[in-house]
Design an enzyme around this catalytic site. Structure first.
Site, PDB file in Angstrom:
ATOM      1  N   CYS A 105      -3.557   3.799   6.580  1.00 26.27           N
ATOM      2  CA  CYS A 105      -2.438   3.581   5.674  1.00 26.27           C
ATOM      3  C   CYS A 105      -1.805   4.945   5.375  1.00 26.27           C
ATOM      4  O   CYS A 105      -2.471   5.853   4.875  1.00 26.27           O
ATOM      5  CB  CYS A 105      -2.975   2.925   4.408  1.00 26.27           C
ATOM      6  SG  CYS A 105      -1.707   2.659   3.178  1.00 26.27           S
ATOM      7  N   CYS A 119       1.857  -0.973  -9.767  1.00 27.68           N
ATOM      8  CA  CYS A 119       1.530   0.076  -8.802  1.00 27.68           C
ATOM      9  C   CYS A 119       1.374   1.425  -9.485  1.00 27.68           C
ATOM     10  O   CYS A 119       2.274   1.907 -10.176  1.00 27.68           O
ATOM     11  CB  CYS A 119       2.632   0.141  -7.761  1.00 27.68           C
ATOM     12  SG  CYS A 119       2.419   1.504  -6.606  1.00 27.68           S
ATOM     13  N   GLY A 174       4.947   5.825  -1.645  1.00 25.10           N
ATOM     14  CA  GLY A 174       6.374   5.899  -1.352  1.00 25.10           C
ATOM     15  C   GLY A 174       6.940   4.654  -0.708  1.00 25.10           C
ATOM     16  O   GLY A 174       6.206   3.768  -0.251  1.00 25.10           O
ATOM     17  N   GLU A 175       8.263   4.569  -0.702  1.00 26.16           N
ATOM     18  CA  GLU A 175       8.987   3.476  -0.056  1.00 26.16           C
ATOM     19  C   GLU A 175       9.500   4.018   1.287  1.00 26.16           C
ATOM     20  O   GLU A 175      10.437   4.825   1.320  1.00 26.16           O
ATOM     21  CB  GLU A 175      10.142   3.023  -0.973  1.00 26.16           C
ATOM     22  CG  GLU A 175      11.202   2.174  -0.318  1.00 26.16           C
ATOM     23  CD  GLU A 175      10.683   0.959   0.450  1.00 26.16           C
ATOM     24  OE1 GLU A 175       9.981   0.139  -0.141  1.00 26.16           O
ATOM     25  OE2 GLU A 175      11.007   0.847   1.652  1.00 26.16           O
ATOM     26  N   SER A 206       6.201  -1.212   5.750  1.00 25.81           N
ATOM     27  CA  SER A 206       6.265  -2.096   4.586  1.00 25.81           C
ATOM     28  C   SER A 206       7.393  -1.656   3.656  1.00 25.81           C
ATOM     29  O   SER A 206       7.608  -0.467   3.441  1.00 25.81           O
ATOM     30  CB  SER A 206       4.935  -2.006   3.836  1.00 25.81           C
ATOM     31  OG  SER A 206       4.990  -2.759   2.664  1.00 25.81           O
ATOM     32  N   SER A 229       7.043  -6.665   0.568  1.00 17.12           N
ATOM     33  CA  SER A 229       6.317  -6.935  -0.675  1.00 17.12           C
ATOM     34  C   SER A 229       7.136  -7.905  -1.498  1.00 17.12           C
ATOM     35  O   SER A 229       8.220  -7.565  -1.956  1.00 17.12           O
ATOM     36  CB  SER A 229       6.126  -5.641  -1.472  1.00 17.12           C
ATOM     37  OG  SER A 229       5.391  -4.727  -0.721  1.00 17.12           O
ATOM     38  N   LEU A 230       6.609  -9.107  -1.695  1.00 14.40           N
ATOM     39  CA  LEU A 230       7.407 -10.147  -2.345  1.00 14.40           C
ATOM     40  C   LEU A 230       6.933 -10.382  -3.781  1.00 14.40           C
ATOM     41  O   LEU A 230       7.682 -10.171  -4.730  1.00 14.40           O
ATOM     42  CB  LEU A 230       7.316 -11.434  -1.506  1.00 14.40           C
ATOM     43  CG  LEU A 230       8.356 -12.498  -1.738  1.00 14.40           C
ATOM     44  CD1 LEU A 230       9.766 -11.958  -1.629  1.00 14.40           C
ATOM     45  CD2 LEU A 230       8.176 -13.662  -0.759  1.00 14.40           C
ATOM     46  N   HIS A 231       5.737 -10.867  -3.927  1.00 16.35           N
ATOM     47  CA  HIS A 231       5.037 -10.994  -5.225  1.00 16.35           C
ATOM     48  C   HIS A 231       5.613 -12.031  -6.184  1.00 16.35           C
ATOM     49  O   HIS A 231       4.953 -12.397  -7.154  1.00 16.35           O
ATOM     50  CB  HIS A 231       4.894  -9.642  -5.923  1.00 16.35           C
ATOM     51  CG  HIS A 231       4.424  -8.550  -5.014  1.00 16.35           C
ATOM     52  ND1 HIS A 231       3.392  -8.725  -4.122  1.00 16.35           N
ATOM     53  CD2 HIS A 231       4.856  -7.277  -4.819  1.00 16.35           C
ATOM     54  CE1 HIS A 231       3.198  -7.613  -3.432  1.00 16.35           C
ATOM     55  NE2 HIS A 231       4.078  -6.727  -3.831  1.00 16.35           N
ATOM     56  N   ASN A 305      -6.141  -6.008  -7.654  1.00 21.76           N
ATOM     57  CA  ASN A 305      -7.303  -5.135  -7.741  1.00 21.76           C
ATOM     58  C   ASN A 305      -7.316  -4.473  -9.119  1.00 21.76           C
ATOM     59  O   ASN A 305      -6.514  -3.592  -9.382  1.00 21.76           O
ATOM     60  CB  ASN A 305      -7.223  -4.094  -6.624  1.00 21.76           C
ATOM     61  CG  ASN A 305      -8.519  -3.370  -6.455  1.00 21.76           C
ATOM     62  OD1 ASN A 305      -9.588  -3.952  -6.600  1.00 21.76           O
ATOM     63  ND2 ASN A 305      -8.435  -2.094  -6.157  1.00 21.76           N
TER      64      ASN A 305
HETATM   65  S1  SF4 Z   1       7.616   0.661  -3.598  1.00 21.88           S
HETATM   66 FE1  SF4 Z   1       5.418   0.646  -3.073  1.00 21.88          FE
HETATM   67  S2  SF4 Z   1       4.668   2.693  -3.642  1.00 21.88           S
HETATM   68 FE2  SF4 Z   1       6.654   2.412  -4.645  1.00 21.88          FE
HETATM   69  S3  SF4 Z   1       6.188   1.679  -6.714  1.00 21.88           S
HETATM   70 FE3  SF4 Z   1       6.548  -0.142  -5.406  1.00 21.88          FE
HETATM   71  S4  SF4 Z   1       4.518  -0.733  -4.597  1.00 21.88           S
HETATM   72 FE4  SF4 Z   1       4.356   1.361  -5.423  1.00 21.88          FE
END
Ligand code: SF4
Length: 370
Positions: A105, A119, A174-175, A206, A229-231, A305
């Site tokens: 990762c 996060c 990071g994004e 991602s 990342s949906l959630h 988690n």
């Molecule tokens: S984009 Fe990814 S690293 Fe940035 S705050 Fe959201 S989950 Fe965390």
């Protein structure tokens, strides 16, 4: 004069650089192989280049590398590696071994500006983008760690091909799509057969849903895998969990997913962190089914988690099972990812380092993205 870090150059940029030095084209291929197949960090080691060429390169360029600052190993085998960058900033990578394979990762930024509520990285704020070299050097450093564990000392001169590192996921700090230009250079290097030679099927980028950049990623790169990342598919809840949703709401994001140029037989991976009492009801699962209908996808459910720094909790197992069953019954491919590396603070999207402190963080539930 500013020297150029050769690892900041894509394969084609390296060729241009070599031509500008008045050297023939094929020298670029030789240099590329030294950098990425053999992992050298000193021009003196490029023994098939004449001394004058090595000197010419040393006058104009340098070769960066990353040394692990700390390496922590979880009781489940997950390894968290912290690296200190030239400006003293800290980043983390997480290695998740599974049998004779391993997933790495990778981080793409120092901190993150996106502020997702679940996060820890988001709590750091954003410092800067990583250079292509800093992205690639995470991979090279980890390959070296793996190589020293599995090959004899004589073979350690060379980064070994068969380290077992075969999955790369851009899910660290990071994004990635907000550092798209550098990400694309790094991907070009990773995929080049003369060097690291990763399969595009084994690389996953991602995103939290930066819609215009998703389109750009699809247009500008080879077909790496895309994870989103949906959630939640409820705009109001998703905006609370992920502020990016105020700019790119659920329907806009899912339209971008539908339009993403997926190769045949490939699917988008939706990540869904299940948070107790927040987004884990049967109703939430049914809404998800409705919204994802018609998108070629698989769904990863990630039970939250728990961490002392976060108020959210992990749902009871029965609710996780019900949520999964509803998706299954609707015909989706859905996996519940168990947490990895929790004891060393290593779970997905939750890496956090602060200057002057020992690194902490979490990055789990990442693997098998091919
Ligand atoms: S984009 Fe990814 S690293 Fe940035 S705050 Fe959201 S989950 Fe965390």
């Amino acid at each position: 004069m500013n020297l150029i870090d050769l690892k900041d150059l894509s394969p084609s940029m390296l060729t241009d650089f070599v031509l500008q030095l008045g050297l023939p084209n094929y020298r670029a291929g030789q240099i590329f192989a030294w950098l990425y197949k053999h992992g050298v960090t000193d021009f003196a080691e490029m023994t098939n280049l004449k001394k004058e060429i090595r000197q010419l390169l040393a006058d104009k360029a340098w070769i960066s590398s990353l040394q692990p600052q700390t390496i922590e190993t979880s009781k489940d085998g997950t390894i968290k590696i912290a690296f200190q960058l030239d400006d003293q900033a800290l980043i983390e990578s997480v290695l998740i071994p599974e049998g004779d394979r391993a997933t790495l990762c990778i981080s793409t930024q120092v901190g993150c500006a996106m502020g997702c509520a679940f996060c820890l990285t988001g709590t750091m704020g954003f410092s800067r983008n990583l250079r292509p070299a800093e992205i690639i050097n995470q991979v090279l450093a980890v390959k070296k760690i793996l190589a020293t564990q599995i090959v004899t000392p004589e073979e350690n001169q060379e980064i070994h091909e068969k380290t077992g590192l075969n999955n790369l996921v851009f899910m660290g700090m990071g994004e990635p799509l907000l550092n798209l230009d550098n990400l694309i250079i790094a991907l070009d290097i990773l995929l080049d057969q003369r060097g690291l030679d990763f399969s595009e099927r084994r690389i996953t980028v991602s995103t939290c849903g930066i819609v215009p950049k998703m389109r750009e990623l699809g247009e500008r790169t080879a077909a790496v895998n895309l994870a989103v990342s949906l959630h939640s598919v409820d705009d109001s809840l998703r905006s609370q969990l992920m502020p990016v949703n105020k700019t790119y709401p659920v329907d806009t994001l899912l339209a971008a997913c539908r339009a993403y140029p997926l190769p045949p037989r490939r699917r988008i991976m939706f990540e869904y962190i299940l948070i107790d009492g927040v987004n884990d009801s049967a109703e939430d699962a049914k809404k998800l089914v409705k919204k994802l209908r018609g998108i070629r996808c698989k769904i990863n459910l990630l039970p939250f988690n728990e961490s002392k720094n976060m108020l959210y909790k992990c749902p009871p197992q029965a609710r996780i099972d019900t949520f999964q069953q509803i998706l299954w019954d609707a015909g989706f491919t859905v996996l519940v990812r168990t947490s990895r590396g929790a004891d060393i603070g290593a779970a997905c999207g939750q890496l956090v380092v602060r200057p002057g402190t020992k690194t902490t963080g979490d990055c789990s539930s990442i693997s098998d993205n091919g």
